[in-house]
Design an enzyme around this catalytic site. Structure first.
Site, PDB file in Angstrom:
ATOM      1  N   VAL A 131       0.960  -1.225  -0.420  1.00  0.00           N
ATOM      2  CA  VAL A 131      -0.542  -0.021   0.281  1.00  0.00           C
ATOM      3  C   VAL A 131       0.832   1.035   0.070  1.00  0.00           C
ATOM      4  O   VAL A 131       1.321   1.331   0.959  1.00  0.00           O
ATOM      5  CB  VAL A 131      -0.998   0.238   1.425  1.00  0.00           C
ATOM      6  N   GLY A 186       5.924   4.650 -17.968  1.00  0.00           N
ATOM      7  CA  GLY A 186       5.774   3.174 -17.623  1.00  0.00           C
ATOM      8  C   GLY A 186       5.261   3.965 -15.824  1.00  0.00           C
ATOM      9  O   GLY A 186       5.440   2.304 -14.963  1.00  0.00           O
ATOM     10  N   LYS A 204      -6.214  -1.569  -2.439  1.00  0.00           N
ATOM     11  CA  LYS A 204      -5.274  -0.560  -1.610  1.00  0.00           C
ATOM     12  C   LYS A 204      -5.776  -0.688  -0.409  1.00  0.00           C
ATOM     13  O   LYS A 204      -5.616  -0.756   1.012  1.00  0.00           O
ATOM     14  CB  LYS A 204      -4.228   0.235  -2.068  1.00  0.00           C
TER      15      LYS A 204
END
Ligand code: HSE
Length: 439
Positions: A131, A186, A204
């Protein structure tokens, strides 16, 4: 004392960050952990072979050889995806190995099963890197805020989504254009839908809510809405009204249950979290004793995520000689003290709302719209009607009407939208966003 041996499942972006940090900061880390820490073996495909050679790490193409190696004490899973990561982790646990994972989907979806097995075998499964990358948010909530009753938390927990919204706000760019750049840079997940449709943030949030409130992991119960329908116009109107649109994960404890929701949200511009831009992440936690605390930092990247993995390794090494019963519980609360508070359905959420409708530019239209709100008892905080552009006026095109409501139950708001949508003077192009004051 013999160094602790680490096995890395995956030597991609995160795995390489872990290997580099452990070598570069070896002395400092040993001073903290009380033992030397060495990466013995890494499973590699193509990425990472050169680094393994340079750092003297054994490599294998078969990750199960790491899990089955009796000399490896701690397995770090950095592969991502559900399988084979789940089978490898379960196998490591059953062989008494401690596990660290950066795999948020795996913890959010299979965490209850993983922690049950870990308890049975007396091993630690740590997941700080899962997370918000390098932000030590798990430890902050699980240990730093252990004195508090946590009321709610709200986080920007997907860097790609935040990058896209930040660019749309600061440069007036379109969603699709910025997404293409995020992919080229990316930032986005292999499947960018995970980022832009909120699935990554929902993974998360599932984890954060569990350790904040002491509830089981319940990914399927998270209401999830992405940012792909956010228009440049909505970003600009929000700005005019004094708000920024951010993609938030919100977990709120109410007397009647828990709200778990991920969605684009209008936040007052003056809030610190509204000014977290680019790929950065931030989590705001409201607790009863300390009040609001805000955690900010890089939510992804090789060494930021590697930093969180290594912090977990140090924790595990410090705990190697402790009795399993005395360790920090995996999900912050003792296993038999997890609560079964219900997760509320979206129609029971409570929030303020931003509504943009495209309406005919003629007398009485505004009155029709506002009378629907009046009939349903929804209080309006602000109304903004834009002048039609010259082109729109010439074509008799609809004009945008924007309304901000006070806090209302979502079910009521949806009824209002249904009635407004049925007005002949209003088109189907309608946008509803939630507004959080976060005060
Ligand atoms: N794709 C994720 C993000 C990476 O953009 O935040 C870190 O989980």
């Amino acid at each position: 004392m013999k160094p602790v041996n680490i096995g890395l499942l995956g030597l991609g972006t995160v795995g390489q960050g872990v290997a580099n940090i452990l070598v570069r900061n070896a002395t400092e880390i040993e001073r903290r952990a009380g033992r030397g820490i060495k990466v013995k073996t890494a499973s590699v495909r193509t990425q990472g072979k050169n680094l393994a050679g340079t750092l003297g790490i054994e490599t294998t193409s078969d990750p199960s050889t790491i899990v089955n190696d009796p000399d490896i004490d701690i397995v770090c899973e950095n592969m991502g995806g559900e399988q084979p990561a789940l089978d490898l982790i379960m196998s490591a646990i059953s062989q008494g190995k401690h596990v660290i994972t950066a795999n948020k989907a795996l913890i959010a979806i299979h965490g209850n099963q993983i922690f049950e097995a870990a308890r049975k075998h007396g091993v630690i499964v740590a997941f700080e890197p899962a997370v918000a990358g390098g932000i030590p948010i798990i430890k902050a909530i699980r240990e730093g805020l252990a004195a508090n009753r946590i009321d709610w938390l709200a986080g920007i927990i997907n860097g790609t989504g935040n990058f896209i919204l930040s660019e749309m706000a600061s440069k007036g760019r379109d969603f699709a254009d910025v997404l293409a750049e995020a992919q080229a840079l990316g930032y986005a997940e292999a499947d960018p839908e995970f980022d832009v449709e909120g699935i990554d943030a929902a993974h998360k949030l599932t984890i954060l809510a569990s350790i904040a409130f002491g509830i089981p992991l319940q990914f399927d119960a998270v209401f999830t809405e992405g940012i792909s329908k956010i228009s440049r116009e909505d970003v600009a109107f929000a700005d005019e009204l004094g708000y920024r649109i951010k993609h938030l994960g919100v977990a709120r404890r109410r007397a009647d249950g828990i709200e778990l929701r991920v969605h684009p949200t209008l936040i007052p511009q003056e809030r610190l979290i509204a000014n977290v831009n680019g790929v950065m992440n931030a989590v705001l936690v409201q607790s009863d004793a300390v009040g609001p605390t805000l955690y900010y930092g890089p939510g992804a990247g090789s060494e930021p995520t590697g930093s969180a993995v290594v912090a977990d390794i140090v924790d595990v090494v410090r705990a190697l000689t402790t009795d399993a019963q005395q360790r920090v519980p995996h999900l912050a609360f003792q296993f038999d003290a997890l609560s079964n508070q219900p997760v509320l359905k979206p129609e029971d959420f409570e929030s303020a709302y931003y509504l943009r409708v495209q309406a005919e530019d003629k007398p009485g239209v505004m009155a029709d719209i506002t009378s629907i709100f009046g009939e349903l008892g929804i209080s309006i905080e602000a109304i903004l009607q834009k002048e039609p552009s010259e082109e729109a006026a010439a074509n008799n095109a609809n004009v945008p009407v924007i309304l901000l409501t006070r806090t209302v139950r979502e079910g009521l708001m949806l009824s209002a939208i249904e009635k407004i949508g049925a007005l002949n003077s209003v088109s189907d192009d309608l946008s509803m966003l939630r507004v959080e004051s976060l005060s």
